[in-house]
Scaffold this motif. Structure first.
Motif, short mmCIF file in Angstrom:
data_model
loop_
_atom_site.label_atom_id
_atom_site.label_comp_id
_atom_site.label_asym_id
_atom_site.label_seq_id
_atom_site.Cartn_x
_atom_site.Cartn_y
_atom_site.Cartn_z
N ALA A 189 0.83 -1.22 0.00
CA ALA A 189 0.00 0.00 0.00
C ALA A 189 0.86 1.26 0.00
CB ALA A 189 -0.94 -0.02 1.20
N SER A 207 6.95 -3.92 2.77
CA SER A 207 6.83 -5.35 2.46
C SER A 207 7.12 -5.61 0.98
CB SER A 207 5.45 -5.87 2.86
OG SER A 207 4.44 -5.15 2.21
N SER A 241 -7.62 0.23 11.18
CA SER A 241 -8.74 0.35 10.23
C SER A 241 -8.65 -0.71 9.14
CB SER A 241 -8.72 1.72 9.55
OG SER A 241 -8.77 2.72 10.50
N SER A 242 -7.46 -1.24 8.93
CA SER A 242 -7.25 -2.26 7.90
C SER A 242 -7.53 -3.67 8.43
CB SER A 242 -5.81 -2.18 7.39
OG SER A 242 -4.92 -2.20 8.50
N CYS A 289 -5.39 -6.92 7.18
CA CYS A 289 -4.02 -7.03 7.68
C CYS A 289 -3.84 -8.29 8.52
CB CYS A 289 -3.61 -5.78 8.46
SG CYS A 289 -4.35 -5.63 10.07
N SER A 290 -2.58 -8.75 8.57
CA SER A 290 -2.28 -9.99 9.30
C SER A 290 -1.75 -9.66 10.69
CB SER A 290 -1.23 -10.79 8.53
OG SER A 290 0.02 -10.12 8.59
N MET A 320 0.87 -6.76 11.95
CA MET A 320 0.57 -5.88 13.09
C MET A 320 1.69 -5.91 14.13
SD MET A 320 -3.48 -6.45 13.88
CE MET A 320 -3.39 -5.52 15.41
N LEU A 371 -9.35 6.24 4.90
CA LEU A 371 -8.15 6.20 4.06
C LEU A 371 -8.47 5.65 2.67
CD1 LEU A 371 -5.19 6.69 3.66
CD2 LEU A 371 -4.69 4.52 4.79
#
Ligand SMILES: Cc1cc2nc3c(=O)[nH]c(=O)nc-3n(C[C@H](O)[C@H](O)[C@H](O)COP(=O)(O)OP(=O)(O)OC[C@H]3O[C@@H](n4cnc5c(N)ncnc54)[C@H](O)[C@@H]3O)c2cc1C
Length: 489
Positions: free
Chosen positions: A21, A67, A115-116, A120-121, A125, A351
């Motif tokens: 992202a 990433s 918020s993701s 997200c994993s 995180m 976002l």
């Protein structure tokens, strides 16, 4: 032995993994899909042999180019969550929303809520020390991690957990080295730490020693894949959240925000969030604002109130409503779960919706992204941002975690235009210099990445070298996500 490691080199796959992202596109040499720790050890062996760097990857939702990498991108396939009492253990690939559902079945909850969360994993995180709206009350990911299994470039598989400091100082090789460095530099570390309630820049050294413990997992939390591959995560969970209501305050300009936020903070809300209505209007998503009273101009401030029962919630609301300074802004309360979840969804979508905004060829560009200042400096940073962008004649968006003075800021620029590109770098530098003067940090939650690595040595003038020393204890050849967070001297 059954070979489970998959190595993908098809053009389509490489192209898919060349983006996250963030801003950059970097094509990897290969994508490794690992099933277990044996596979991760194989990847490490191969990278060592080939001298090719490793970029660990979860869901690729990170923003400052973290990433993506030109070497071996490593993803893990296993998705498992096991609950034991008030703790849960999971593999890094588990998606946060799935972890939420699993914990919910046992009346448990892990309060960090980026918020993701739908994408997200947990590994991402942990590696970013991610945070969310309720970090104001419940802290960031770092507070919940108890134990990690990591696969390291030199040492192989290791389980890291907090140890009594004295034991760590006399323990095995790398732990002893890091613990001793920490003790020798402790005063400088504390002196230099940002004076903020959140921080995801550099390694979180100031959180490694507490309560007589050397909490080594906290070194890996927020390390952005620069030390090793995390293969298992044990976290503390909490009991289910208490009752909640959501207070919404409408303000016309950012000038009013500090008063509103200061007054709301007195009631110890679990979240104080800022939404910019213009983002929704400019992205033609004004329909989402119809759920709120008042005009479509200005900003909304959310304050989430928690209570153990209805009467406690009511008392908290009355306390806020009787506050004369706040009453001027006509706060209103949402108590219906459906209305509240719609309001939170609007906040979580900000976002994504901002990404749809266009002004000619210009669009909101990450970089400054998630600066954070001490809560008492909220007014100063807002005034600085307004003046800076007004002087440049640039549009910008600003929203985020007002209670923590952690703002998501994106100027609208056209990054294919060389002048805007140069301007972007100038704006980043100016903003970060202002943040440093205020005792803040360049990132409250998204991390440093490749994009902001060059600023980390200025964030940590006195302890940057120490961070490099610590990285080299685990990763002397700079195989793990090189260029992210730290730059090789
Ligand atoms: C729309 C949107 C909203 C967002 N909202 C928030 C928010 O509210 N709060 C917030 O904090 N962030 C937010 N983010 C940023 C991002 O979603 C988080 O940082 C998230 O936790 C990253 O998870 P991921 O699985 O996508 O990780 P990735 O992007 O895949 O990786 C993140 C970092 O972790 C490392 N990593 C991943 N897995 C491992 C592993 N197993 N071992 C070692 N290192 C590993 C990677 O190398 C990389 O450095 C948002 C992003 C988007 C796009």
């Amino acid at each position: 032995m059954v070979e489970s490691l998959r190595i993908l080199t098809e053009k389509k796959v490489l192209s898919e993994y060349s983006k996250d992202a963030g801003i950059r596109t970097i094509e990897p040499r290969a994508v490794f899909v690992a099933e277990d720790e044996g596979d991760l050890l194989q990847v490490i062996r191969r990278a060592n042999l080939d001298g090719v760097p490793i970029t660990p990857r979860g869901s690729g939702t990170s923003i400052p180019d973290q990433s993506v990498g030109s070497g071996y991108v490593v993803v893990q396939a296993q998705k498992e969550v096991q609950i034991s009492g008030r703790e849960f253990q999971c593999t890094p690939a588990v998606i946060k929303a799935d972890q939420n559902s699993t914990l919910e079945q046992s009346n448990l909850w892990m309060p960090v809520d980026p918020s993701s969360y739908r994408a997200c994993s947990i590994g991402g995180m942990v590696s970013n020390n991610s945070a969310g709206a309720r970090t104001l009350k419940y802290g960031s990911t770092l507070e919940y991690v108890k134990e990690l299994t990591v696969v390291l470039p030199e040492e192989g598989r290791r389980v890291v957990k907090a140890l009594p400091l004295d034991e760590a100082l006399h323990g095995d090789g790398s732990t002893r080295k890091v613990a001793n460095l920490m003790v020798e530099n402790w005063k400088t570390i504390l002196h230099e730490r940002p004076k903020t309630t959140k921080n995801s820049s550099g390694y979180r050294l100031e959180r490694l020693i507490h309560d007589g413990l050397f909490d080594l997992p906290r070194l890996f939390v927020g390390s952005e894949g620069t030390l090793g591959l995390i293969s298992r995560i044990t976290c503390q969970a909490r009991g289910r959240p208490p009752l909640r209501s959501l207070m919404v305050v409408s303000i016309d300009s950012l000038k009013d925000m500090e008063v509103v936020v200061e007054e709301l903070r007195v009631s110890k809300p679990s979240a104080v969030e800022l939404l910019d209505k213009s983002i929704f209007l400019k992205a033609r998503r004004g329909d989402l604002l119809r759920q709120f009273r008042g005009s479509q101009k200005g900003y909304l401030v959310y304050a989430e109130i928690e209570g153990k029962d209805e009467s406690e919630l009511q008392r908290a609301f009355e306390q806020i409503a009787s506050n004369e300074k706040l009453a001027e802004f006509d706060p209103f309360l949402l108590t219906d779960p459906g209305e509240m979840s719609k309001a939170w969804e609007t906040r979580d979508l900000t976002l994504t919706i901002a990404g749809e905004m266009r002004s000619g060829n210009r669009y909101p560009v990450p970089g400054i992204e998630d600066l954070v200042v001490p809560p008492g400096k909220l007014r100063d940073i807002l005034a600085f941002l307004e003046t800076t962008f007004a002087d440049l004649g640039l549009e910008f968006i600003s929203y985020g975690h007002a209670g923590d003075a952690n703002l998501h800021v994106r100027p609208l620029l056209d990054m294919s235009d060389g002048r805007d590109n140069k301007l972007h770098r100038e704006i980043m530098r100016n903003c970060f210099e202002a943040v440093w003067k205020m005792g803040g940090s360049i990132t409250g939650e998204h991390g440093d990445g490749l994009l902001r690595a060059e600023y980390v040595k200025e964030q940590y003038v006195e302890t940057y070298e120490l961070m490099v020393q610590i990285k080299e204890i685990y990763d002397p050849k700079w195989l793990m996500n090189p260029g992210v967070k730290l730059q090789r001297p």
